[in-house]
Scaffold this motif. Sequence first.
Motif, PDB file in Angstrom:
ATOM      1  N   ALA A   1     -87.221   0.905   6.450  1.00  0.00           N
ATOM      2  CA  ALA A   1     -87.286   1.412   6.156  1.00  0.00           C
ATOM      3  C   ALA A   1     -85.553   1.875   4.890  1.00  0.00           C
ATOM      4  N   HIS A   2     -84.810   1.185   6.068  1.00  0.00           N
ATOM      5  CA  HIS A   2     -83.528   0.536   5.389  1.00  0.00           C
ATOM      6  C   HIS A   2     -83.492  -0.936   4.897  1.00  0.00           C
ATOM      7  N   ARG A   3     -84.322  -1.732   3.979  1.00  0.00           N
ATOM      8  CA  ARG A   3     -83.859  -2.793   4.024  1.00  0.00           C
ATOM      9  C   ARG A   3     -82.875  -3.119   3.526  1.00  0.00           C
ATOM     10  N   GLU A   4     -82.785  -1.946   2.848  1.00  0.00           N
ATOM     11  CA  GLU A   4     -81.753  -2.226   1.208  1.00  0.00           C
ATOM     12  C   GLU A   4     -79.603  -2.440   2.008  1.00  0.00           C
ATOM     13  N   GLN A   5     -80.411  -1.276   2.742  1.00  0.00           N
ATOM     14  CA  GLN A   5     -78.984  -1.395   3.465  1.00  0.00           C
ATOM     15  C   GLN A   5     -78.374  -2.355   3.812  1.00  0.00           C
ATOM     16  N   LEU A   6     -80.100  -2.910   4.608  1.00  0.00           N
ATOM     17  CA  LEU A   6     -79.661  -4.130   5.775  1.00  0.00           C
ATOM     18  C   LEU A   6     -79.475  -5.226   5.329  1.00  0.00           C
ATOM     19  N   ARG A   7     -79.871  -5.453   3.774  1.00  0.00           N
ATOM     20  CA  ARG A   7     -79.164  -6.264   2.867  1.00  0.00           C
ATOM     21  C   ARG A   7     -77.809  -6.093   2.902  1.00  0.00           C
ATOM     22  N   ALA A   8     -77.414  -5.324   2.182  1.00  0.00           N
ATOM     23  CA  ALA A   8     -76.783  -5.264   1.760  1.00  0.00           C
ATOM     24  C   ALA A   8     -74.942  -5.631   3.113  1.00  0.00           C
ATOM     25  N   GLU A   9     -75.557  -5.157   4.183  1.00  0.00           N
ATOM     26  CA  GLU A   9     -74.454  -5.359   5.759  1.00  0.00           C
ATOM     27  C   GLU A   9     -74.465  -6.955   5.347  1.00  0.00           C
ATOM     28  N   LEU A  10     -75.588  -7.459   5.420  1.00  0.00           N
ATOM     29  CA  LEU A  10     -76.117  -9.194   6.446  1.00  0.00           C
ATOM     30  C   LEU A  10     -74.985 -10.322   5.144  1.00  0.00           C
ATOM     31  N   GLU A  11     -75.040  -9.350   4.477  1.00  0.00           N
ATOM     32  CA  GLU A  11     -74.525 -10.554   2.811  1.00  0.00           C
ATOM     33  C   GLU A  11     -73.220 -10.493   2.648  1.00  0.00           C
ATOM     34  N   VAL A  12     -72.556  -8.983   3.657  1.00  0.00           N
ATOM     35  CA  VAL A  12     -71.322  -9.071   3.164  1.00  0.00           C
ATOM     36  C   VAL A  12     -70.823 -10.934   4.858  1.00  0.00           C
ATOM     37  N   HIS A  13     -71.576 -10.096   5.401  1.00  0.00           N
ATOM     38  CA  HIS A  13     -71.014 -11.128   6.780  1.00  0.00           C
ATOM     39  C   HIS A  13     -71.277 -13.063   6.208  1.00  0.00           C
ATOM     40  N   LEU A  14     -72.795 -13.048   5.486  1.00  0.00           N
ATOM     41  CA  LEU A  14     -73.080 -14.574   4.827  1.00  0.00           C
ATOM     42  C   LEU A  14     -72.291 -14.935   4.206  1.00  0.00           C
ATOM     43  N   GLN A  15     -71.624 -13.702   3.255  1.00  0.00           N
ATOM     44  CA  GLN A  15     -70.324 -14.849   1.968  1.00  0.00           C
ATOM     45  C   GLN A  15     -69.282 -15.863   2.533  1.00  0.00           C
ATOM     46  N   HIS A  16     -69.519 -15.798   4.403  1.00  0.00           N
ATOM     47  CA  HIS A  16     -68.215 -16.090   4.685  1.00  0.00           C
ATOM     48  C   HIS A  16     -69.458 -17.644   4.716  1.00  0.00           C
ATOM     49  N   LYS A  17     -70.135 -18.037   5.214  1.00  0.00           N
ATOM     50  CA  LYS A  17     -70.023 -19.719   5.470  1.00  0.00           C
ATOM     51  C   LYS A  17     -71.198 -20.193   3.847  1.00  0.00           C
ATOM     52  N   THR A  18     -71.270 -20.956   4.538  1.00  0.00           N
ATOM     53  CA  THR A  18     -71.809 -21.635   3.234  1.00  0.00           C
ATOM     54  C   THR A  18     -73.628 -21.582   3.830  1.00  0.00           C
ATOM     55  N   ALA A  19     -75.042 -21.976   3.230  1.00  0.00           N
ATOM     56  CA  ALA A  19     -76.201 -21.791   3.337  1.00  0.00           C
ATOM     57  C   ALA A  19     -76.356 -22.875   4.265  1.00  0.00           C
ATOM     58  N   SER A  20     -76.186 -24.012   4.077  1.00  0.00           N
ATOM     59  CA  SER A  20     -76.465 -24.837   5.191  1.00  0.00           C
ATOM     60  C   SER A  20     -75.347 -25.142   6.804  1.00  0.00           C
ATOM     61  N   GLU A  21     -74.857 -24.465   6.238  1.00  0.00           N
ATOM     62  CA  GLU A  21     -73.844 -23.866   7.848  1.00  0.00           C
ATOM     63  C   GLU A  21     -73.803 -23.328   8.923  1.00  0.00           C
ATOM     64  N   TRP A  22     -75.004 -21.850   7.881  1.00  0.00           N
ATOM     65  CA  TRP A  22     -75.705 -20.892   8.519  1.00  0.00           C
ATOM     66  C   TRP A  22     -76.489 -21.451   9.486  1.00  0.00           C
ATOM     67  N   VAL A  23     -77.519 -22.410   8.555  1.00  0.00           N
ATOM     68  CA  VAL A  23     -78.567 -22.757   9.036  1.00  0.00           C
ATOM     69  C   VAL A  23     -78.365 -23.448  10.185  1.00  0.00           C
ATOM     70  N   GLU A  24     -77.122 -24.468  10.187  1.00  0.00           N
ATOM     71  CA  GLU A  24     -76.456 -25.332  11.586  1.00  0.00           C
ATOM     72  C   GLU A  24     -76.698 -24.341  12.682  1.00  0.00           C
ATOM     73  N   GLU A  25     -76.351 -23.318  12.704  1.00  0.00           N
ATOM     74  CA  GLU A  25     -75.351 -22.450  13.434  1.00  0.00           C
ATOM     75  C   GLU A  25     -76.435 -21.101  13.599  1.00  0.00           C
ATOM     76  N   LEU A  26     -77.415 -20.878  13.484  1.00  0.00           N
ATOM     77  CA  LEU A  26     -78.628 -19.718  13.706  1.00  0.00           C
ATOM     78  C   LEU A  26     -79.586 -20.530  14.136  1.00  0.00           C
ATOM     79  N   ARG A  27     -79.831 -21.654  13.412  1.00  0.00           N
ATOM     80  CA  ARG A  27     -80.986 -22.580  14.810  1.00  0.00           C
ATOM     81  C   ARG A  27     -80.100 -22.962  15.824  1.00  0.00           C
ATOM     82  N   HIS A  28     -79.522 -22.928  16.455  1.00  0.00           N
ATOM     83  CA  HIS A  28     -78.442 -23.079  17.475  1.00  0.00           C
ATOM     84  C   HIS A  28     -79.257 -21.867  18.339  1.00  0.00           C
ATOM     85  N   VAL A  29     -79.124 -20.764  17.697  1.00  0.00           N
ATOM     86  CA  VAL A  29     -79.723 -20.415  18.680  1.00  0.00           C
ATOM     87  C   VAL A  29     -81.180 -19.196  17.749  1.00  0.00           C
ATOM     88  N   GLN A  30     -81.248 -20.405  17.944  1.00  0.00           N
ATOM     89  CA  GLN A  30     -83.379 -19.461  17.529  1.00  0.00           C
ATOM     90  C   GLN A  30     -83.487 -18.707  16.738  1.00  0.00           C
TER      91      GLN A  30
END
Length: 402
Positions: free
Chosen positions: A287-316
Amino acid sequence: MTMTPGSSSRGVLDGIVVADFSRVLAGPYATMLLADMGATVIKVESPTGDDTRAWQPPVRDDQATYFLSVNRNKHAIALDLKNDDDLATAHKLLGKADVFIENWKPGGLEKFGMDPAAVAQRYPHLVHASITGFGTNGGAHLPGYDLLAQAASGLMDITGEPESGGQKAGVAIFDVVTGLHATVGILGALQERQLSGKGQHIAVNLMSSALSGLVNQTSAYVAGGVVPTRMGNDHPSLAPYGPFAAGDQPLIIAVGNDGQFRRLAAALGVPELADDERYATNPARNAHREQLRAELEVHLQHKTASEWVEELRHVQIPCSEVFTIAQGVEFAQDIGLEPVQPAGAEQVPTVKHPIEYSRSQVTYDKAPPQLNEDADAILAWLHEDGPRRFDADMVTSRNNGG
């Protein structure tokens, strides 16, 4: 392939003979899967060859890679069914085969005595699989092109961005799904023949396969009265689920439950998001997917996609970069899937068969054939009184005085 103790060097369909009168994609894909599993597939083409031989570019050694993609492990003969001798050869093949697969227009084989009714009467042992575009009733006159099925089924209408027009998939997906359905049907009919001793006719079509293959989207209308709409890369029932802007390029995040979202929020350094009533449950996140997207992308900007893949896969957390086809093949290789398998003595690179057996073998013994390549061996086998099993090497050796 390394065989394990107790394993078999034979394919699960060893000894099954398939008379393949299909062309282009759905039928040839089905018969290649059967051939990989050990069936002997006799590919019957017109004197001008399967249409996909001319679907170029791209090519490898002057052969269309489209044709190469669905025709390994097959033995090829060219027959003109309007020629009496060639038609007689076709019927000899049906007499020795276990499976007959074709994708002629409805009624097109009747004049050759190869329509379902005639086949059932003359060759009661045969499993006869027919592939059409839109069935044999009101849609019998419609040509069986995958693009038409994508349009008519609704796939194009739900593919693309909301503001765009309908978009086809990047591959003839319903040809592939129909080929898979034909394979499943053939295997089921072969199993039933073991019990009854009789073959039967199997009918599959692109439109029915498309509606089945659209699974939850078709069910949304059939069971819920909801007409799905284009949502771009978003999912109608899950959030966050799709591409999100990371520091350098899009990152795919696929959260399927609340526990995964809680771990995602913690990994991004904002664990409080998981307790926010707007995001605490999947329905709320939807119901709030657009607000959630904006929240997540603020924090995702701090690392590259490949860096996030390595980190996020580590926590499944299910995630991925967006790869090209080339990168996808390389990724599959890196994780040990061995996606490229050379076929035949020519070592033609082909894409690995998708099924692995613990005891039986999947083979890549024969490269996709040239037009009429195996005619002599096939004709010698058809005209002998020996076993129904076809062995090209054995027949060729015998013809040469071996």
